[in-house]
Design an enzyme around this catalytic site. Structure first.
Site, PDB file in Angstrom:
ATOM      1  CG  ASP A 152      -2.087   0.813   1.186  1.00  0.00           C
ATOM      2  OD1 ASP A 152      -2.044   1.836   0.492  1.00  0.00           O
ATOM      3  OD2 ASP A 152      -3.095   0.459   1.837  1.00  0.00           O
ATOM      4  CG  ASP A 197      -3.649   6.328   0.699  1.00  0.00           C
ATOM      5  OD1 ASP A 197      -4.537   5.600   1.171  1.00  0.00           O
ATOM      6  OD2 ASP A 197      -3.428   7.492   1.081  1.00  0.00           O
ATOM      7  CD  GLU A 199      -8.482   5.448  -0.853  1.00  0.00           C
ATOM      8  OE1 GLU A 199      -9.311   5.422   0.056  1.00  0.00           O
ATOM      9  OE2 GLU A 199      -7.361   5.985  -0.724  1.00  0.00           O
ATOM     10  CG  HIS A 256      -8.103   0.319   5.837  1.00  0.00           C
ATOM     11  ND1 HIS A 256      -8.045   0.105   4.476  1.00  0.00           N
ATOM     12  CD2 HIS A 256      -7.569   1.541   6.035  1.00  0.00           C
ATOM     13  CE1 HIS A 256      -7.491   1.155   3.894  1.00  0.00           C
ATOM     14  NE2 HIS A 256      -7.198   2.045   4.820  1.00  0.00           N
ATOM     15  CG  ASP A 257     -10.309   3.882   4.947  1.00  0.00           C
ATOM     16  OD1 ASP A 257      -9.627   3.907   5.982  1.00  0.00           O
ATOM     17  OD2 ASP A 257      -9.832   4.131   3.814  1.00  0.00           O
TER      18      ASP A 257
HETATM   19  C1  NOJ Z   1      -7.052   6.427   2.406  1.00  0.00           C
HETATM   20  C2  NOJ Z   1      -6.739   5.355   3.392  1.00  0.00           C
HETATM   21  O1  NOJ Z   1      -7.441   4.201   3.023  1.00  0.00           O
HETATM   22  C3  NOJ Z   1      -7.098   5.882   4.756  1.00  0.00           C
HETATM   23  O2  NOJ Z   1      -7.049   4.886   5.742  1.00  0.00           O
HETATM   24  C4  NOJ Z   1      -6.173   7.027   5.062  1.00  0.00           C
HETATM   25  O3  NOJ Z   1      -6.548   7.636   6.279  1.00  0.00           O
HETATM   26  C5  NOJ Z   1      -6.200   8.091   3.965  1.00  0.00           C
HETATM   27  N1  NOJ Z   1      -6.176   7.534   2.657  1.00  0.00           N
HETATM   28  C6  NOJ Z   1      -5.005   8.990   4.075  1.00  0.00           C
HETATM   29  O4  NOJ Z   1      -3.852   8.319   3.686  1.00  0.00           O
END
Ligand code: NOJ
Length: 545
Positions: free
Chosen positions: A101, A202, A244, A318-319
Site C-alpha cells: 500500500d 492510496d 484508490e 479498513h475505512d
Molecule cells: C485512504 C486510506 O485508506 C485511509 O485509511 C487514510 O486515512 C487516507 N487515505 C489517508 O492516507
C-alpha cells in the site's frame, strides 16, 4: 479476446490485511509481519492469490501507517525488512503475491524530506511539498483537511503555510515537482526488485491536486502523472496496481484501467459505497440503502467497463463499516446475509477483494467512546459535539459508520483475545468472537468461510466468471438482485434475495433449467421460492445465434 493471454490479476482474488489487527506474533498487542507469515496457510486454504497489505513502512502512526516516514523500511511495530523479505518469499512459495500500500499523495511530517523542507525556503527538498506565503491566521484559502480543521498549517520560521489534505502530520507531496516524482518511482522500482507483486496507490486521484484552484481530486494533470508512473515503473512488468479513487466515474475509470496498460490495472471506485450516506452528513450517518440505485450503479460499472477497463469488486476495507451490519443483518440472518453478499460480489466481472474477517461475516462493533482508536473517529466525535449532537447520537453514529468497525482484531478462535494476541490488544476485541471465529468456521462446511472458499474455487474453474458479459435482470424488483454473465458458450444466472423475507422467485421456471452451481443454504429448497437472503448461481450452456 478470449485467446489473448490475460494478466494474472484478472483471474485473481485479493485479500486485504490490516496488519495491525490481523495477527500478533510477539505479544505486544499489535499485529505484525511474523503474524501474517504464520497465517499464510490459512490464506492458502481459502484460495486467494494475492495479499494487499495496508502500510507497514516506518511511520509515527498518526494515521495508522498512512503517514510514512521512510518508504524503504518497515516500522519496528510490524517487524523488520528481513521479515518483509521472508513474507514475500513464503507467500511466493504458496503462489501468493504481496501488494504493498503506497501512500504517495503525502508523507509523514517526520519524513526526512519534510524535516529538510521546513528548514528553509531554499532547501532542495522545500519544493517536495506545497507551500504558500501568508500571515498567521490568514491561510491561503478555506480548504479543509479530511480530518478536520484547515488544510493549511502555518510554519512561523518560514512565514509559510504547508498544505495537508489529511492530518497536520501528513503534508501533501508536490507532484508538480519532477524530481519528487522520480524519487517516488525509484521507491516503487526498489520494492518491485524485492519481489512484491504490485501496489495499491492510496488516494491516487489526489495526485493532481491544485490547491490554488481548490482542486483536491481529479486535477488537470492527474492522468499525465499516472501515465508517467506507469511508463517509468509498470511497463513490461506483471505488477498489479489498484488506485484508490473516490472520485472515479466510469469515464475516468476507463482511463485509469485502460486495457492498453497506459495507466493502472484498476481502481477502487466508490459510487456504490456512497449511496447510503446521509446527504449533508458525509460519512457520519447512513440511510437505508437505495436498493434500485445500488443495482443500477453496480450494473452500470459492469457494462461500461466491459472490454474497456477493469473493475475492482469490494464491499469492505479498513475505512468502511462491515457489510453485513451496513446493508443486511448482523443478527438472526448474519450467516445467510454474509453468504448472499459474497455471491453477489463474486458473480460480477472484475477482481474481487476480501477484507480480513469478511470471510467470517465479522460485524461492526458496539463500543464505548473510550474503546475507539482512530484519528478519524476523534475528529468525528469533536465535530458531532460541536454540531450539538448528544452522546447517544454520537455513539450510534460511530457504531454504524466509524472506521474502527473494520479495525477490530481478526477473530481466529475462542481463545483469549480471539487468538489474536497473547498480550493486550491495541484495540478491543469484538466480544462476539466466541460465536464468530475462523476455527469454528473452518470446521463447519456450511460456514461463511466455506462459502468464500467455494466461490473462489468456482471462479477459478469457470472462465465465464472472468470474461462473461454482465446483464442486469429484474431492474425494478425491490428485493432481488439478479444478473446473467454470458460468454461464448456458457451463461451464469446469479440470483440473490437481498432481504430477510422469503419471496417468490419471479424468474421461475426459466432459471431452474440450468445446473445449480451454488446455493447459499445447506439444503435444497423449492426453486420457485427464495428463502431469506438466499443466493444461487445457475449455469447453462449458451449458444450464440
Ligand atoms: C485512504 C486510506 O485508506 C485511509 O485509511 C487514510 O486515512 C487516507 N487515505 C489517508 O492516507
Amino acid at each position: 479476446m478470449n485467446n489473448v493471454a490475460q494478466p494474472w490479476w484478472k483471474s485473481a482474488v485479493i485479500y486485504q490485511i490490516y496488519p495491525r489487527s490481523f495477527m500478533d506474533a510477539n505479544g505486544d498487542g499489535i499485529g505484525d509481519l511474523p503474524g501474517v507469515i504464520s497465517k499464510l496457510d490459512y490464506l492458502t486454504d481459502l484460495g486467494i492469490n494475492a495479499i494487499w497489505l495496508s502500510p507497514v513502512f516506518r511511520s509515527p502512526q498518526d494515521d495508522n501507517g498512512y503517514d510514512v516516514s521512510d518508504y524503504r523500511d518497515i516500522d519496528p511495530l510490524f517487524g523488520t525488512l528481513a521479515d518483509m523479505d521472508r513474507l514475500i518469499a513464503e507467500a511466493k512459495k504458496r503462489g501468493i503475491r504481496i501488494i504493498l500500500d503506497m501512500v504517495l499523495n503525502h508523507s509523514s511530517d517526520e519524513h526526512r524530506w519534510f524535516l529538510e523542507a521546513k528548514k528553509s525556503r531554499d532547501n532542495p527538498y522545500h519544493d517536495y511539498y506545497i507551500w504558500r506565503d501568508g500571515k498567521p491566521d490568514m491561510p491561503p484559502n478555506d480548504m479543509l483537511s479530511s480530518f478536520g480543521g484547515s488544510a493549511w498549517e502555518w510554519v512561523p520560521a518560514l512565514g509559510q503555510y504547508y498544505f495537508h489534505q489529511y492530518s497536520v502530520k501528513q503534508p501533501d507531496l508536490n507532484w508538480e515537482n519532477p524530481a519528487l516524482r522520480q524519487e517516488l518511482y525509484q521507491i516503487l522500482r526498489w520494492w518491485a526488485a524485492r519481489g512484491v507483486g504490485g501496489f495499491r496507490l492510496d488516494v491516487v486521484d489526489h495526485f493532481g491536486k491544485e490547491p490554488d484552484k481548490k482542486i483536491r481530486v481529479a486535477g488537470p494533470r492527474l492522468h499525465e502523472y499516472i501515465r508517467e508512473l506507469s511508463s517509468e515503473v509498470l511497463r513490461g512488468t506483471e505488477l498489479v496496481t489498484v488506485g484508490e479513487a473516490w472520485s472515479a466515474t466510469p469515464e475516468s475509470a476507463k482511463l485509469y484501467s485502460n486495457p492498453d496498460g497506459s495507466e493502472l490495472s484498476m481502481v477502487f471506485q466508490f459510487k456504490h459505497i456512497k449511496l447510503d450516506r446521509m446527504p449533508g452528513r458525509e460519512n457520519r450517518a447512513l440511510v437505508p440503502l437505495p436498493f434500485l440505485q445500488f443495482k443500477q450503479v453496480l450494473g452500470r460499472w459492469q457494462t461500461e467497463l466491459y472490454g474497456r477497463g477493469w473493475n475492482s469488486l469490494f464491499w469492505e476495507n479498513h475505512d468502511l463499516p462491515r457489510c453485513v451490519s451496513r446493508w443486511g443483518d448482523d443478527g438472526k440472518y448474519r450467516v445467510e446475509c454474509a453468504k448472499m453478499l459474497a455471491v453477489l460480489l463474486f458473480g460480477m466481472q472484475g477482481t474481487p477483494y476480501i477484507y480480513q474477517g469478511q470471510e467470517l461475516g465479522m460485524t461492526n462493533a458496539d463500543y464505548a467512546l473510550e474503546d475507539y482508536r482512530d484519528i478519524g473517529v476523534f475528529n468525528h466525535i469533536r465535530e458531532m459535539r460541536a454540531d450539538g449532537f448528544n452522546e447517544e447520537e454520537i455513539l450510534y453514529s460511530l457504531h454504524t459508520t466509524s472506521r474502527d468497525n473494520a479495525r477490530t482484531p481478526m477473530q481466529w478462535s475462542t481463545a483469549e483475545n480471539a487468538g489474536f494476541t497473547a498480550g493486550k490488544p491495541w484495540i478491543r476485541v469484538n466480544p462476539n468472537y466466541l460465536d464468530i471465529n475462523a476455527a469454528a468456521q473452518q470446521a463447519d462446511p456450511d460456514s461463511v468461510w466455506h462459502c468464500y472458499q467455494k466461490l473462489i474455487a468456482l471462479r477459478r474453474q469457470h472462465p465465464v466468471f472472468q470474461r462473461g458479459y454482465f446483464e442486469l435482470l429484474l431492474e425494478k424488483d425491490e428485493a432481488i438482485f439478479a444478473y446473467t454473465r454470458t460468454d461464448a458458450d456458457t451463461q451464469l444466472l446469479v440470483l440473490c434475495n437481498f432481504y430477510g423475507e422469503a419471496i417468490d422467485n419471479p424468474l421461475y421456471p426459466e432459471n431452474a433449467a440450468g445446473e445449480l452451481l451454488f446455493v447459499s443454504y445447506p439444503n435444497i429448497s423449492e426453486p420457485q421460492r427464495l428463502r431469506p437472503y438466499e443466493a444461487r448461481i445457475y449455469r447453462k450452456p449458451y449458444k450464440t445465434e
